[in-house]
Motif scaffolding. Structure first.
Motif, short mmCIF file in Angstrom:
data_model
loop_
_atom_site.label_atom_id
_atom_site.label_comp_id
_atom_site.label_asym_id
_atom_site.label_seq_id
_atom_site.Cartn_x
_atom_site.Cartn_y
_atom_site.Cartn_z
N ASP D 114 0.80 -1.23 0.00
CA ASP D 114 0.00 0.00 0.00
C ASP D 114 0.83 1.27 0.00
N ASP D 115 1.99 1.22 0.63
CA ASP D 115 2.77 2.46 0.75
C ASP D 115 4.01 2.46 -0.13
N VAL D 116 4.02 1.59 -1.13
CA VAL D 116 5.15 1.58 -2.08
C VAL D 116 4.65 2.06 -3.43
N PRO D 117 5.17 3.19 -3.89
CA PRO D 117 4.73 3.66 -5.21
C PRO D 117 5.24 2.74 -6.32
N LEU D 118 4.32 2.42 -7.22
CA LEU D 118 4.64 1.62 -8.40
C LEU D 118 4.47 2.58 -9.56
N VAL D 119 5.59 2.90 -10.24
CA VAL D 119 5.56 4.09 -11.09
C VAL D 119 6.09 3.84 -12.51
N ILE D 120 5.33 4.32 -13.48
CA ILE D 120 5.81 4.56 -14.84
C ILE D 120 5.71 6.08 -15.01
N PRO D 121 6.83 6.79 -15.02
CA PRO D 121 6.75 8.26 -14.91
C PRO D 121 5.80 8.92 -15.92
N GLU D 122 5.73 8.44 -17.14
CA GLU D 122 4.84 9.08 -18.11
C GLU D 122 3.38 8.83 -17.76
N VAL D 123 3.10 7.82 -16.96
CA VAL D 123 1.72 7.43 -16.69
C VAL D 123 1.22 7.95 -15.33
N ASN D 124 2.02 7.76 -14.30
CA ASN D 124 1.53 8.08 -12.96
C ASN D 124 2.62 8.65 -12.06
N ALA D 125 3.34 9.64 -12.58
CA ALA D 125 4.44 10.25 -11.81
C ALA D 125 3.95 10.73 -10.45
N GLU D 126 2.70 11.15 -10.40
CA GLU D 126 2.18 11.71 -9.13
C GLU D 126 2.09 10.68 -8.02
N HIS D 127 2.13 9.41 -8.37
CA HIS D 127 2.12 8.37 -7.33
C HIS D 127 3.41 8.41 -6.49
N LEU D 128 4.45 9.04 -7.04
CA LEU D 128 5.72 9.05 -6.32
C LEU D 128 5.59 9.64 -4.92
N ASP D 129 4.64 10.57 -4.78
CA ASP D 129 4.52 11.22 -3.47
C ASP D 129 3.95 10.31 -2.39
N LEU D 130 3.57 9.13 -2.80
CA LEU D 130 3.25 8.11 -1.80
C LEU D 130 4.46 7.85 -0.90
#
Lengths: 344, 344, 344, 344
Positions: D114-130
């Motif tokens: 739940d608290d690990v961002p799974l990120v493809i920067p072009e798709v969901n960069a905003e998840h990084l702030d998790l």
């Protein structure tokens, strides 16, 4: 009545081929299967990752795998086919022989030992009697006979067919299938869209085993042939079938036409697994090819083609199925020879 | 200012590689593309079934393809790269030369003609001056230079590196990639899980072209080298990169270590497409391998490895990228040599 | 007494498979082979580039190939197996039928015609009687029956086994072998280390042929099934054996276990070439695989595996040998059905 | 000044790709390489069986490999790229994060936490702030970010481009390259002339990771998207490049033309490793193909093609380079995002 036989190292790639060949064999009956400690106690179906392209025979599937140990194999088994890793074979094959079992082995250990016959029945069946020497020297009730390496078996019959012209020098380049390295021997990333110009220890096997096979046994000692063999071994992305490019220089002059005739006329032997025609000679210069020609003679024939004269001798190509003619079938054929010659 | 160049046979597999190499080339500017009558009048994008693994360059895509005919190519084009089928090349290359164009050709026609230089710049750049003889004899304003066959280019640099030891006999087995036969040259059903021990005409090319390349030009005539080459050619399921197993017998004794040293030290040439290091010598016995090593030196280097002494000489393996070093890149490099030597 | 049969288009890849299957067939005797004008007059050995992995049968090799023309085929031939290019088939198959021959055809022309039965004997043998309608309408003494496309044959038996649950929507992705495109259909440069996500016309065949095969024939007219099939077809670097990933949504709920049971229980038919078990269901999730499982039931069985429930239905994989079950064997089996049902 | 970085699991297939990408990277400087205990203390040249098709960088070759242990990695290293086996990653990645290192990981462990961002920067960069949530909850100075599985990365960007039409149901069949399983993951005997319709755990990754990637992060919690994904995964004999057949059903009607437009217009992100054009849309129905299109955008682009309407939605194919875009490049890109967003 069928001879009761066992397979040492039954779960590996060659072990599976052995079972595929032995299951329908009228003279042999599979009575024991051994593998590593991990597999002992499981049924063969559980222990083997069966990967041959015919289903696992039902009666074999239910056999309980034993450890590779003479104590674990029933006494009424007379003949063992061995396809063990050579380091294992070196340890346990003598133990089985000492315990009275006759072993027809495909493993590379002890192939070059002075008192171990290395046999291709159509080529040097008479070497089998080296077993008398072996039994004398080692005090064994059992016996150990070897078949050569798969890449050696492919070209030696063609050399034997030309031997009377005086073999002087042989150069051979091999294009070997991945099954020769066992099920996990070559990773897909190594070989797809690729070729590997080296197979550890293989060149030496072609060079030394061929001289032993072509040598003479005088009833007491085996002398090796004097031919010089220089081999270069390549792995290519084929599943089964070793293709070899061969150059031969002979003492006597030998035309391509005459060589083709000699190969085609080279006799087979009257054993069940030996093909009617040992060497098929193709006229078409682009044959033999692994996928098209590896199953000639149920995978027990050798194919040759592309015979042509060169400035210093003869050039041709040859092919055999490496896990049948070159491994499992070779061991089975030696088993038939042992039976025929009264060693069982 | 860049030389205006054209590509004869621009839609084929080698034609596409030529465009890939010429498009970013600072000394050359693509100004004409020719193909068969079917394609003439179309844009290159429409005419070519582009299959190289980089996108078709935009400026090239919009060029209108012309017929392969001197009348159809602009006069201000100075240099033509030719990758025509040899039967077509035999007809039209002389016509282009007569019309004043300089042609750097990869096509196999006329490679062995007495007055046509067959050149690998790092090996025999001095053969280029055979063009003086050619122009004299043929009365051409243009000129015709050839690069050798892909399988010849792969092993001749390694032989050249050893030539001072006196080359006597060479045996060579090739494992050739499918791209050497052109886009439709080898069907998938022929080659998947297979190998073909014959490539029509190929053995002869290795045997004769290598003697011409290693020959001496005295300013008037070219003598061929006396080395005896016996080749056996195989097609295998790789995309790019010809691998070759070579045995060499030399007059003077030559150790594997010394041979490796000579190969590594063999000089490159100061032309844009020539690699800094011509021959990379691997210590690891399982290298070179086609997929791992074909792009050394941007596909213009030759790789060697597995050097070892044999009873009658030396054995080693070599590799080059057959459509770059062995074809398109070879023609481009010859174009650079023509420019450097004032033939444009 | 054996029925005398002929093969139309005998030199192609499917033609060769037809000969391989018909030569040992006890009910059929090969009496005529046709090919294009180029081949007519040659012996079959000369005309065919034989590429099947068993040698060309001797008696077949010596047959003189005729043109593909009713006038050139002996009158005492009763049944013709056709594997012509569809454009040729569209022209000549009706001519043969009009001339009185019964034609079992693998060619794709006319498969969807209202009065042409498209038959997989185990699935819809009763469609064969559409021939009565055909003969009435066309006034033929002969008859034309078709088998479906190779990729259709692979998955339709599994759908038929589930049909009673009400097929609503099917998604299918195919991984097809290169032999499906014929001997020269896919070049090696296209497919080594590659996959092609498109096969022209193939998706439509899966979508329309499956509805016809699963349709009902009321003795007068054939209605197509209403299932929605959406196919995506890929070519991959395998020689033989089409693998397919299938998703099925059914009206009635259907568990994976029940689906497996239905498939395994789906009946075969009592014809010589039909396997005892039509659909082999594997428990191992990584089966079926083309190389390991394509020869099940001598290449006439269908293999399934990986059955699992998904949020909207069922997912599984299936496999069949595309040139046996999917082409040559399918035509032979239809020939057996024609014989059994008195159409010869 | 370049950020000092390390590679955890540097000797594996993805580790080698990481080094190939990081060595010339202007923002990162390789300062630490870790591997298993066996390799610790050796130079990287000794420890790695280097198999990428460019030579091992000289400066990297001489780095001494450390154990995969926070104590063994210099403190001035700020960012670690991890390509560990997931069982190892699960153990040691948290230890590195606790010790203050920021970890950009390709390993599959913890991707769905739940608290690990799974990120493809072009798709969901905003998840990084998790990561703020992660640091709060775990008390880490370091941080752990994950990129998805290679087969997930291939199709999620195309789904993201269509998300505004309301994704309901997705069926996806994958044709995956052998490099996705690591260097020894797929044996050649398993895959030559074959395909395997199962990759353990892979289907679940496509189904769950895609929902997380397409979910929304509200600053405190991440909700997963509701789309239903049903995947079927196949291994085929290609080296690099995963090809996928996708069917999508959307709430709003969506034509193939409109979908192509949306994909082509889907924005990239302004990071060094992100391609200018994220999704290349081909008109030709037979593209994308692995060998031809996997290196688009230096292996960081996604290719799509074959867009067509089906009875229940849309069908298309997509492709990405599995060890660059799908693994090593994905981690490097996440490293760039971490730097850009001030997490280093």
């Amino acid at each position: 009545m069928a001879v009761r036989v066992g397979v040492l190292g039954a779960t590996g790639a060659v072990g599976q081929r052995l079972i595929q060949l032995l299951d329908p064999h009228p003279e042999f009956e599979i009575a024991a299967l051994t593998a590593s400690e991990d597999s002992a106690g499981k049924t063969y179906r559980q222990a083997a990752k069966w990967r041959v392209d015919s289903p696992i025979p039902d009666d074999v599937a239910d056999i309980t795998v034993s450890a590779t140990d003479p104590a674990a194999v029933p006494d009424d088994v007379d003949l063992l086919f061995s396809s063990l890793p050579s380091s294992v074979g070196a340890d346990v094959e003598p133990a089985f022989c000492e315990a009275g079992y006759v072993v027809s082995s495909n493993s590379s250990n002890a192939r070059m030992a002075d008192d171990v016959p290395l046999v291709i029945p159509e080529v040097n069946a008479e070497h089998l009697d080296l077993l008398e020497v072996q039994r004398d020297e080692r005090g064994w009730d059992g016996a150990l006979v070897k078949n050569p390496n798969c890449s050696t078996i492919t070209f030696v019959p063609t050399l034997a067919a030309l031997a009377e012209y005086g073999l002087e020098t042989v150069h051979v380049a091999t294009l070997q299938a991945v099954s020769g390295a066992g099920y996990d021997g070559v990773s897909s990333m190594e070989i797809i869209d690729n070729a590997i110009p080296h197979i550890g220890g293989e060149e030496d096997k072609l060079e030394t085993e061929s001289r032993k096979l072509l040598g003479e046994f005088d009833g007491a000692e085996l002398s090796h042939d004097e031919v010089t063999v220089s081999a270069s071994c390549n792995r290519i992305p084929t599943i089964d079938g070793h293709l070899e490019n061969v150059w031969v220089e002979t003492e006597e002059e030998l035309s391509a036409a005459k060589a083709a005739e000699e190969m085609a006329a080279y006799p087979s032997i009257d054993l069940r697994s030996s093909p009617d025609q040992l060497i098929h000679v193709f006229d078409a210069p682009d044959r033999p090819q692994p996928r098209l020609d590896r199953t000639l003679g149920d995978g027990m024939a050798v194919a040759a083609g592309g015979l042509q004269e060169t400035p210093d001798g003869l050039q041709y190509n040859c092919l055999a199925h490496n896990t049948i003619r070159g491994a499992a079938g070779a061991s089975v054929l030696n088993g038939e020879l042992l039976l025929e010659n009264g060693y069982l």
